[in-house]
Write an enzyme that holds these catalytic residues in place. Structure first.
Site: not given
Ligand code: BES
Ligand code: ZN
Ligand code: MN
Length: 499
Positions: A262, A267, A274, A344, A346, A348
């Site tokens: 990835k 992000d 966020k 968010d 994204e 996957r």
């Molecule tokens: N890049 C983030 C995950 C992440 C969070 C990595 C904190 C490192 C530190 C990912 O893209 C994300 O935002 N995931 C969301 C998924 C949710 C919206 C289903 C998450 O983990 O909140």
């Molecule tokens: Zn991410």
């Molecule tokens: Mn994200």
């Protein structure tokens, strides 16, 4: 830092380091130096609380009888505990304790310890490897270099028997370190420097090592039907890219092992924005791709006898007038449609198209993807283990063993039909989040599994808790850790190169 090996000799300047075992037991080297300094080591041991526990430290500044600036004692712990990882962490403590004391050079007088599991050139090389891994720093943006901070330490010499053999043993490890350092650099760079096109350019540099590198433009990806990946990037002024890296170190007919990363270079969350606090961390949301790129460098650097494909999906997730909306439906390269519930989630989406591409083009024997995929994995496992998800027990076991050996642990998490149901969509084939936050890392993995064809052995490693560290460890300074390069290099060495 320059690391080299030589025969034993008293250094003209700099620090001289010798080991002391648990319960203040002097090593042969320490006994020699004690004699040379008129008993300075034994006097210091008597006057201090130093016991020789692993990583413990005692400086004897300005001793007589030698011209070294100091004689430093490093605790080795018990002889039987001196395995590869222990030697590395001792190397790391040597760096930590001398980096900022004013010496520019360290000389370590190393002799085999009786009863230790690792000896000879391998032990000396491991010690040096630990020193080197610990010496990494990312300080290119500090314009005022001050010796207090950087320490001014430039050189370490490990004095051991058969220095040439040590140099060779260290050489192979140094290639892995080169890969780790590349990953750390890429992860540490800010998102105005590392964005999809510039990261693709970094990948191209691997062609010098014999890696075949191809870059797919947005137009090419559109033709291939990569609607899931392109949807994530459509809100950004920076074009999305996909990079395919091939290292062919085994026979031409051998199916490759594929590593998929990835690479979200930043992000923001997109329209599902966020919160501001901590958002700067999302510069390292390309950590999975950083690991894949560093791994390819390590494999090529040491000319691994494996056919490996590294694929990274590179996008920037931004909110804008052109950004995708929650509720949008996109069609992935696999033909499956996806309802984007949360922009968010994204990573996957990016991985889905990369997984389909790698399978349709290469028919890999095994697929391993790495991603900073979910915050939920940090809630589950903290910063001690990455989350491992797999459809194959043998593969999961191989990765667990490799992680154990390299000090880069993975912890297996469950998959199953009841979790899979949670990503069914009312209006498309799949939705990109579960229902609510429950099992967030698992539903993300289930999503990826929908893109794995014919039960190909696949593992997903969620490295959200591992790619970055706010706390220094013995051989891993704060910042980008390079996690995963060692793990997967070892996985390749043990399971592909020994056959
Ligand atoms: N890049 C983030 C995950 C992440 C969070 C990595 C904190 C490192 C530190 C990912 O893209 C994300 O935002 N995931 C969301 C998924 C949710 C919206 C289903 C998450 O983990 O909140
Ligand atoms: Zn991410
Ligand atoms: Mn994200």
């Amino acid at each position: 830092m320059k690391v080299s090996f030589s025969e034993a000799a008293y250094p003209k300047s700099g620090a001289l380091v010798v080991g002391v075992l648990a319960d203040k037991k002097l090593t042969d080297s320490a006994r020699r130096v004690d004699k040379k300094t008129g008993g300075a080591i034994n006097r210091a041991l008597k006057a201090s609380k130093f016991k020789g526990r692993k990583g413990q430290w005692l400086d004897i500044v300005g001793p007589s009888g030698v011209s070294a600036s100091r004689v430093s004692l490093v605790g080795l712990g018990k002889a039987e505990g001196l395995d590869d990882l222990a030697l590395e962490s001792i190397g790391g403590s040597i760096h930590k304790n001398l980096a900022k004391k004013g010496d520019t050079k360290i000389s370590i007088l190393w002799e085999d310890v009786k009863g230790a599991p690792v000896t000879g050139k391998d032990a000396a090389a491991r010690l040096a490897y630990g020193l080197s891994l610990a010496s990494y720093s990312f300080d290119k943006y500090h314009t005022k270099k001050n010796d207090e901070d950087s320490g001014g330490l430039r050189e370490a010499v490990v004095m051991a028997k058969e220095p040439q053999a040590c140099t060779r043993a260290y050489g192979a490890l140094a290639k892995i370190a080169d890969g780790i350092f590349l990953t750390r650099d890429l992860v540490s760079e800010p998102a105005n420097v590392i964005f999809p096109v510039s990261l693709a350019k970094e990948c191209r540099k691997l062609s010098k090592l014999g890696v075949k590198v191809e870059v797919l433009s947005p137009a090419k990806m559109k033709k291939l039907g990569m609607g899931a990946l392109l949807g994530v990037g459509q809100g950004s002024a920076n074009e999305s890219q996909m990079v395919i890296m091939q290292w062919n170190g085994a026979g031409a007919r051998k199916k490759p092992v594929a590593f998929v990363g990835k690479g979200v270079t930043f992000d923001t969350g997109g329209i599902s924005l966020k919160p501001a606090a901590g958002m700067e961390d999302m510069k390292w949301d390309m950590g999975g791709s950083g690991t894949v790129i560093g791994l390819m460098k390590a494999l090529a650097g040491r000319k691994a006898k494996v056919n490996a494909v590294g694929i990274v999906g590179l996008v920037e997730n931004m909110p804008s007038a052109t950004a995708q909306r929650p509720g949008d439906v996109v069609t992935s390269m696999s033909g499956q449609t996806i309802e984007v519930i949360n922009t968010d989630a994204e990573g996957r989406l990016v991985l889905a198209d990369a997984l389909t591409y790698v399978q349709s083009r290469f028919k890999p024997e095994t697929i391993i993807d790495l991603a900073t995929l979910t915050g939920a994995i940090i809630i589950s496992l903290g910063h001690e283990y990455a989350g491992l998800f797999s459809n194959n027990d043998d593969l999961a076991a191989q990765l667990t063993v490799a992680g154990e050996a390299e000090g880069e642990g993975v912890w297996r998490m469950p998959l199953g039909p009841d979790y899979d149901k949670l990503i069914d969509s009312d209006i498309a084939d799949i939705r990109n989040t579960g229902k609510g936050r429950a099992g967030g890392s698992i539903t993300a993995a289930q999503f990826l599994l929908r893109f794995i064809e014919n039960d190909t052995p696949w593992a997903h490693i969620d490295i959200a808790g591992m790619a970055w560290s706010n706390k220094a460890r013995d051989t891993v300074p704060k910042g980008g850790t390079g996690y995963g390069v060692r793990l997967l290099n070892r996985f390749v060495a043990d399971n592909y190169e020994k056959k």
